[in-house]
Design a protein around this motif. Structure first.
Motif, PDB file in Angstrom:
ATOM      1  N   ALA A 101      42.531  46.586  35.555  1.00  0.00           N
ATOM      2  CA  ALA A 101      42.273  47.871  34.906  1.00  0.00           C
ATOM      3  C   ALA A 101      43.139  48.970  35.517  1.00  0.00           C
ATOM      4  O   ALA A 101      43.695  49.817  34.798  1.00  0.00           O
ATOM      5  N   THR A 129      36.452  51.859  33.901  1.00  0.00           N
ATOM      6  CA  THR A 129      37.364  51.444  32.834  1.00  0.00           C
ATOM      7  C   THR A 129      36.879  51.980  31.485  1.00  0.00           C
ATOM      8  O   THR A 129      35.679  52.002  31.215  1.00  0.00           O
ATOM      9  N   LEU A 146      34.265  46.442  35.294  1.00  0.00           N
ATOM     10  CA  LEU A 146      34.507  47.549  34.374  1.00  0.00           C
ATOM     11  C   LEU A 146      33.818  48.820  34.847  1.00  0.00           C
ATOM     12  O   LEU A 146      34.398  49.911  34.839  1.00  0.00           O
ATOM     13  N   ALA A 158      41.627  52.513  34.277  1.00  0.00           N
ATOM     14  CA  ALA A 158      40.551  52.851  35.214  1.00  0.00           C
ATOM     15  C   ALA A 158      40.526  54.357  35.435  1.00  0.00           C
ATOM     16  O   ALA A 158      41.568  55.005  35.512  1.00  0.00           O
TER      17      ALA A 158
END
Length: 420
Positions: free
Chosen positions: A388, A337, A332, A394
């Motif tokens: 993502a 993200t 992440l 993203a």
């Protein structure tokens, strides 16, 4: 990192060890830079009389806040995090009580980058074990019937992710067979275009999954009295008060324990599973070991040491959340993200399952050894980041060409200067 610690007798502000420990694992196993981590415990008071009377207790000396007061505090906290650190600040909820955990995740998952390890992390790591175990027990997830003992945040979180994975893998479609001069690839593309290729509805795939709570089998006749997170799994069936009755009625191929009640997978339950399954899959997930559902004398000793059975050595394993959340968080962070999507959890599960080798299977393992965890975390991070980017969530652009190498380059490793 958010933590409202309410286990082991309500530790109040002394639950601070949980976010500190979790962040240590983020750094050690996932390579997340410690300077980017902040452990937080939200002190709303305690109902633990022993702590309230302890002259050395440093937390708020008041009963726990509830209702609107509690909700307003959490909302103020979440707003402050976003205002000060932006959309990409990852907040991990940990050890919130059931009734708060689901509500907070549902409330903030569309407005913040939030992740509940008890619900989502547990679900992802267990799903990985199930996907890996298919090589031992055969079939696809859709071919199996699942029965859970325990219907709290862990149990229902796992159940929902299993249903979602089955939904993704099972599709209903038509093929064009009347045009034999088309290639198979073109035929599939035309089928998708003209007739559609649709995933099976999650409402249907949930019917493969059954829950047993403290009152027995979760069935439709109990729906009005059930907590909201159990209701999707309340299917049409006669009530069954005891686990053994539920096992004999449902005849599951997979039995999963998330009850926190020790030794509930008795000899009768295990024998019942074995009576209609050539290779029953039984996962006793509650911890600590003393609260594990499995009766150790029936299967393995409690010390997780290798044991011999029929001349073959087996190595007990552990479905630990630490397999997933460090790499998940890294994925992440490195992709920038802004929201967590369930497809990212599925991607993390599949990435972990892919690291189980034939050598591991030979020892009866459905999880890889922890000695490879940094490598595993990098691959999980890459798969999460890939998803993502696919979903348009993203913000670190352009997308790196090799996300595994990029993940490894982002991983923090302590390097100390030599003074000799």
């Amino acid at each position: 990192m958010g933590s409202e610690f309410w286990v082991s007798g309500d530790l109040g502000c002394q639950g601070m060890g949980i976010p500190v420990g979790k962040l240590s694992l983020y750094t050690a196993l996932g390579g997340v830079r410690p300077s980017a981590c902040l452990p937080i415990t939200i002190d709303v008071g305690t109902n633990n009389e022993q702590l309230l009377k302890d002259e050395f207790y440093i937390g708020l000396r008041q009963k726990r806040a509830t209702g609107q007061e509690y909700a307003e505090l959490l909302d103020e906290f979440m707003s402050a995090v976003k205002q000060n650190y932006g959309e990409k600040a990852l907040i991990q909820f940990e050890d919130f009580a059931n009734h708060n955990a689901f509500e907070l995740l549902a409330k903030y998952r569309t407005t913040h980058l939030v992740f509940n390890d008890d619900i989502q992390g547990t679900a992802s790591v267990v799903l990985a074990g199930l996907v890996a175990a298919l090589k031992l027990v055969g079939g696809t997830l859709a071919d199996h019937t699942f029965l859970f003992l325990g219907a709290g945040e862990a149990g229902t979180g796992i159940a929902e992710l299993i249903a979602l994975e089955i939904s993704k893998k099972v599709s209903t479609h038509y093929n064009i067979y009347c045009l034999p001069f088309f290639s198979a690839e073109l035929s599939d593309r035309l089928s998708d275009h003209f007739f559609g290729r649709h995933k099976a509805p999650v409402e249907e795939t949930r019917k493969k999954i059954w829950l047993v709570d403290s009152k027995g089998l979760v069935v439709s006749s109990r729906k009005e009295s059930l907590q909201h997170f159990k209701q999707p799994f309340a299917h049409e069936h006669e009530p069954a008060k005891e686990l053994l009755d539920a096992v004999q009625a449902i005849k599951p191929t997979v039995l999963i324990g998330t009850s926190g009640v020790g030794k509930t997978f008795t000899k009768d339950v295990v024998e019942a599973m074995a009576s209609f399954n050539e290779k029953p899959l039984i996962l006793a997930l509650s911890n600590p070991t003393s609260q594990s559902e499995v009766v150790q004398s029936l299967l393995v000793e409690a010390h997780l040491t290798p044991f011999e059975y029929n001349g073959k050595v087996f190595v007990p394993g552990q479905a630990n959340n630490a397999y997933i959340f460090p790499g998940f968080g890294l994925g992440l962070i490195m992709s920038g993200t802004i929201r967590v999507h369930d497809d990212m959890l599925l991607a993390a599960s599949e990435a972990l399952a892919a690291h189980v080798t034939e050598e591991n299977y030979e020892k009866g393992l459905i999880y890889p050894p922890f000695s490879n965890i940094r490598k595993i975390s990098a691959h999980i991070a890459a798969k999460v980041a890939t998803k993502a980017y696919e979903l348009g969530l993203a913000s670190h652009l352009p997308q790196p060409h090799d996300l595994v190498k990029y993940a490894e380059s982002c991983m923090y490793s302590p390097v100390y200067r030599s003074y000799r």
